[in-house]
Design a protein around this motif. Structure first.
Motif, PDB file in Angstrom:
ATOM      1  N   ARG A 144     -42.717  12.916 139.317  1.00  0.00           N
ATOM      2  CA  ARG A 144     -42.038  12.040 138.741  1.00  0.00           C
ATOM      3  C   ARG A 144     -41.003  11.395 139.766  1.00  0.00           C
ATOM      4  NH1 ARG A 144     -39.857  14.991 135.085  1.00  0.00           N
ATOM      5  NH2 ARG A 144     -37.928  15.347 135.727  1.00  0.00           N
ATOM      6  N   ASP A 147     -43.282   8.992 141.567  1.00  0.00           N
ATOM      7  CA  ASP A 147     -43.469   7.651 140.884  1.00  0.00           C
ATOM      8  C   ASP A 147     -42.437   6.633 140.880  1.00  0.00           C
ATOM      9  OD1 ASP A 147     -45.039   6.161 138.745  1.00  0.00           O
ATOM     10  OD2 ASP A 147     -43.220   6.753 137.531  1.00  0.00           O
ATOM     11  N   LYS A 148     -40.979   7.193 140.767  1.00  0.00           N
ATOM     12  CA  LYS A 148     -39.747   6.397 140.845  1.00  0.00           C
ATOM     13  C   LYS A 148     -39.806   5.663 142.065  1.00  0.00           C
ATOM     14  CE  LYS A 148     -36.453   9.011 138.472  1.00  0.00           C
ATOM     15  NZ  LYS A 148     -35.519   7.991 137.742  1.00  0.00           N
ATOM     16  N   ARG A 151     -42.462   2.810 141.994  1.00  0.00           N
ATOM     17  CA  ARG A 151     -41.888   1.820 141.302  1.00  0.00           C
ATOM     18  C   ARG A 151     -40.577   1.157 141.656  1.00  0.00           C
ATOM     19  NH1 ARG A 151     -40.468   3.103 136.510  1.00  0.00           N
ATOM     20  NH2 ARG A 151     -40.285   5.559 136.978  1.00  0.00           N
ATOM     21  N   ALA A 153     -37.724   2.519 141.181  1.00  0.00           N
ATOM     22  CA  ALA A 153     -36.816   2.677 140.122  1.00  0.00           C
ATOM     23  C   ALA A 153     -35.858   3.323 140.789  1.00  0.00           C
ATOM     24  CB  ALA A 153     -37.325   3.598 139.382  1.00  0.00           C
ATOM     25  N   ASP A 157     -33.773   1.903 143.933  1.00  0.00           N
ATOM     26  CA  ASP A 157     -33.977   0.235 143.636  1.00  0.00           C
ATOM     27  C   ASP A 157     -32.789  -0.479 144.425  1.00  0.00           C
ATOM     28  OD1 ASP A 157     -31.767   1.261 142.578  1.00  0.00           O
ATOM     29  OD2 ASP A 157     -31.983   0.345 140.760  1.00  0.00           O
TER      30      ASP A 157
END
Length: 177
Positions: A144, A147-148, A151, A153, A157
């Protein structure tokens, strides 16, 4: 009003103290705690029975609802990320405490991400007798987190790097000079 000092404590699965160090509170919500680790702070590594002096300051993000931490190490020649896979951090009377599950995800100054300490994760499954749900949970959290990152995220970010400009000694102008 003075700065609030928080003691960060990383423990092993059996509750034994692994490492501890002092930081300064920057922000706190019901979801996370953000702290600043001063240049020259002492990190007591109880497992190795050594004390290290940290040669770089860091921004440290501790999640209260998920099993990872994110450190942004502010090195003279670039920024390095260090993420711990762990049980969710818990607020204590004197700071924060989290159970380190050994797996780490790091990004070097060339922006390459690598999973490290997989051998330690396998060894400590046996030593500390991790239950199957802890093993599977650590692997899920790692995926997870990857994946963050992919992306971009939160908190990957720009959240952490935006805080750099709030720290006078680490503003972008100072880092570019």
């Amino acid at each position: 009003m003075g700065k609030l000092v928080l003691l960060i404590q990383a423990v092993k699965y059996d509750g034994s103290l692994h490492c501890d160090w002092e930081t300064t509170l920057l922000a706190e919500t019901d979801r996370y705690v953000l702290v600043y680790g001063q240049l020259g702070r002492s990190l007591v590594h109880h497992t190795r029975r050594q004390t290290f002096i940290c040669e770089t300051p860091s921004l440290e993000y501790y999640v209260l609802l998920d099993g990872y931490t994110v450190n942004l190490d502010l090195e003279p020649d670039g920024e390095r990320y260090y993420c711990n896979i762990c049980l969710p951090a818990e607020r204590t009377a004197i700071g924060l405490r989290f159970v380190d599950l050994d797996l780490d995800l790091i990004r070097n100054k060339a922006c390459e991400w690598t999973v490290v300490d997989e051998d330690e994760f396998l060894e400590n499954q046996r030593v500390y007798q991790y239950p199957e749900d802890i093993i599977e949970g650590a692997e899920r959290i790692l995926h997870r987190l990857q994946d963050k990152i992919q992306r971009q995220a939160f908190p990957f970010d720009g959240f952490l790097t935006c805080w750099l400009d709030r720290l006078p000694q680490h503003s972008r102008a100072n880092r570019l000079s």
